[in-house]
Design a protein around this motif. Structure first.
Motif, PDB file in Angstrom:
ATOM      1  N   ILE A 316      49.310  83.516  48.533  1.00  0.00           N
ATOM      2  CA  ILE A 316      50.661  83.919  48.920  1.00  0.00           C
ATOM      3  C   ILE A 316      50.960  83.466  50.349  1.00  0.00           C
ATOM      4  N   GLY A 317      52.233  83.529  50.709  1.00  0.00           N
ATOM      5  CA  GLY A 317      52.650  83.271  52.073  1.00  0.00           C
ATOM      6  C   GLY A 317      52.737  84.571  52.854  1.00  0.00           C
ATOM      7  N   LEU A 318      53.152  84.471  54.105  1.00  0.00           N
ATOM      8  CA  LEU A 318      53.226  85.647  54.967  1.00  0.00           C
ATOM      9  C   LEU A 318      54.175  86.705  54.417  1.00  0.00           C
ATOM     10  N   ASP A 319      55.240  86.282  53.744  1.00  0.00           N
ATOM     11  CA  ASP A 319      56.218  87.239  53.214  1.00  0.00           C
ATOM     12  C   ASP A 319      55.629  88.158  52.154  1.00  0.00           C
ATOM     13  N   GLY A 320      54.517  87.770  51.555  1.00  0.00           N
ATOM     14  CA  GLY A 320      53.923  88.583  50.497  1.00  0.00           C
ATOM     15  C   GLY A 320      52.839  89.534  50.945  1.00  0.00           C
ATOM     16  N   VAL A 321      52.508  89.537  52.247  1.00  0.00           N
ATOM     17  CA  VAL A 321      51.377  90.324  52.725  1.00  0.00           C
ATOM     18  C   VAL A 321      51.581  91.818  52.512  1.00  0.00           C
TER      19      VAL A 321
END
Length: 343
Positions: A316-321
């Motif tokens: 995932i990218g940072l938005d999914g953390v």
């Protein structure tokens, strides 16, 4: 740089200051960082964790929760530069990982748990040049991000000092429990018994090398086991971290048994000391990995002795953390979700 950071009990995504390396420190661009259960614990209970560390002693006593915290300590990245006066043991552009500890540049602490030591949920990190480990070319970034969690399990397995002929029980088959199984297998110890409520985790335990995987709701793993000629477990690795678990193990083990506590329990644990004394039990509290465990974890993944690919879920990218940290509490989720901060 862009980062996912913890602030006021919430995960936000935005800009953060680029870290600047001092002497002995390495500026690394993060390629991957896996989400750890301790990140989820800190996300849900950060103030409690810090309070308990200040009260009783612990690694999080110096964490300042009034500042944004960029977590993430299971990482692989690329060397960008060194601080002035550094030894520069590896070339820029080299992929590396490290134990998540900083002891250089006037800083000492755990990477990912301090305002001055940003973790892998950001585009850039600072590492200690004394702990750098070059990633073999045969390991991709996803596998390399799992070196650290595997190393913790290997340390726990080693801490139990298992001997040939013993029957170990691994309670809780998340990443650390699976790493313990891998460590026991590497040592030639067995048969290995695993216990977990989740069917998927029990299946993974068997893939990692356990001979028996038990649902504790159906039968006790402490009773004589017919699959291994009626033998009983005598060495228990606790990887759950729930109140009452340690006392349950104490009351269930036979005379002369040993316990390795690796579960990260955030609540007081009540045990009946007389039961442990009368059985002459030995209890060891395991800690984090050491460089020797990181080295063994990296080599065993690279040469195929330990296959961590079944642990991997989404990248995932940072938005999914933030959402991924919440979902970690579900045992049906992947053992490890990995973050690519560049996306």
């Amino acid at each position: 740089m862009k980062a996912a950071y913890l602030e006021n009990g919430q995960i936000h995504v935005g800009d953060a200051a680029d870290p600047e390396p001092k002497t002995g420190q390495v500026l690394v661009r993060t390629h991957r960082c896996a989400l750890c259960a301790s990140d989820a614990h800190f996300f849900c209970s950060g103030p409690h964790v810090v309070e308990m560390s200040k009260k009783f002693g612990g690694p999080y006593a110096s964490v300042d929760l009034s500042q944004p915290i960029i977590m993430g300590h299971e990482f692989v990245g690329e060397i960008v530069d060194y601080g002035p006066g550094s030894r520069r043991p590896l070339k820029t552009g080299t992929r590396v990982t490290s134990v998540p500890i900083m002891r250089q540049g006037g800083q000492t602490g755990i990477i990912g748990y301090g305002a001055g030591l940003p973790g892998g949920f950001g585009e850039y990190m600072l590492l200690d040049e004394d702990f750098l480990m070059e990633i073999p070319i045969e390991l991709d970034d996803d596998q390399a991000a799992l070196i650290e969690p595997l190393a913790v399990g290997l340390e726990h397995a080693r801490a139990g000092a298992p001997q040939p002929g013993e029957v170990p029980l691994v309670v809780g088959c998340g990443a650390i429990g699976l790493g313990v199984i891998a460590g026991l297998k590497l040592k030639g110890i067995g048969p290995i018994v695993a216990a977990d409520f989740d069917a998927g985790r029990r299946e993974l335990a068997l893939k990692m090398g356990a001979e028996i995987a038990i649902d504790p709701r159906e039968r006790s793993p402490y009773e004589p086991l017919p699959e291994i000629g009626g033998r009983r477990v005598n060495l228990v690795y606790e990887n759950v971290g729930k109140p009452g678990m340690l006392n349950q193990i104490i009351t269930s083990l036979p005379f002369g048994g040993r316990i390795v506590v690796g579960g990260f329990c955030l609540e007081p644990e009540e045990i009946y000391v007389a039961a442990a004394q009368s059985k002459r039990l030995r209890i060891n509290f395991a800690a984090g990995e050491e460089p020797q465990d990181m080295e063994l974890a990296m080599r065993s993944i690279a040469d195929g002795r330990v296959d961590v690919r079944p642990w991997l879920g989404a990248c995932i990218g940072l938005d999914g953390v933030g959402d991924a940290l919440v979902k970690m509490n579900d045992p049906a989720s992947a053992v490890r979700t990995v973050v690519d901060p560049r996306t």
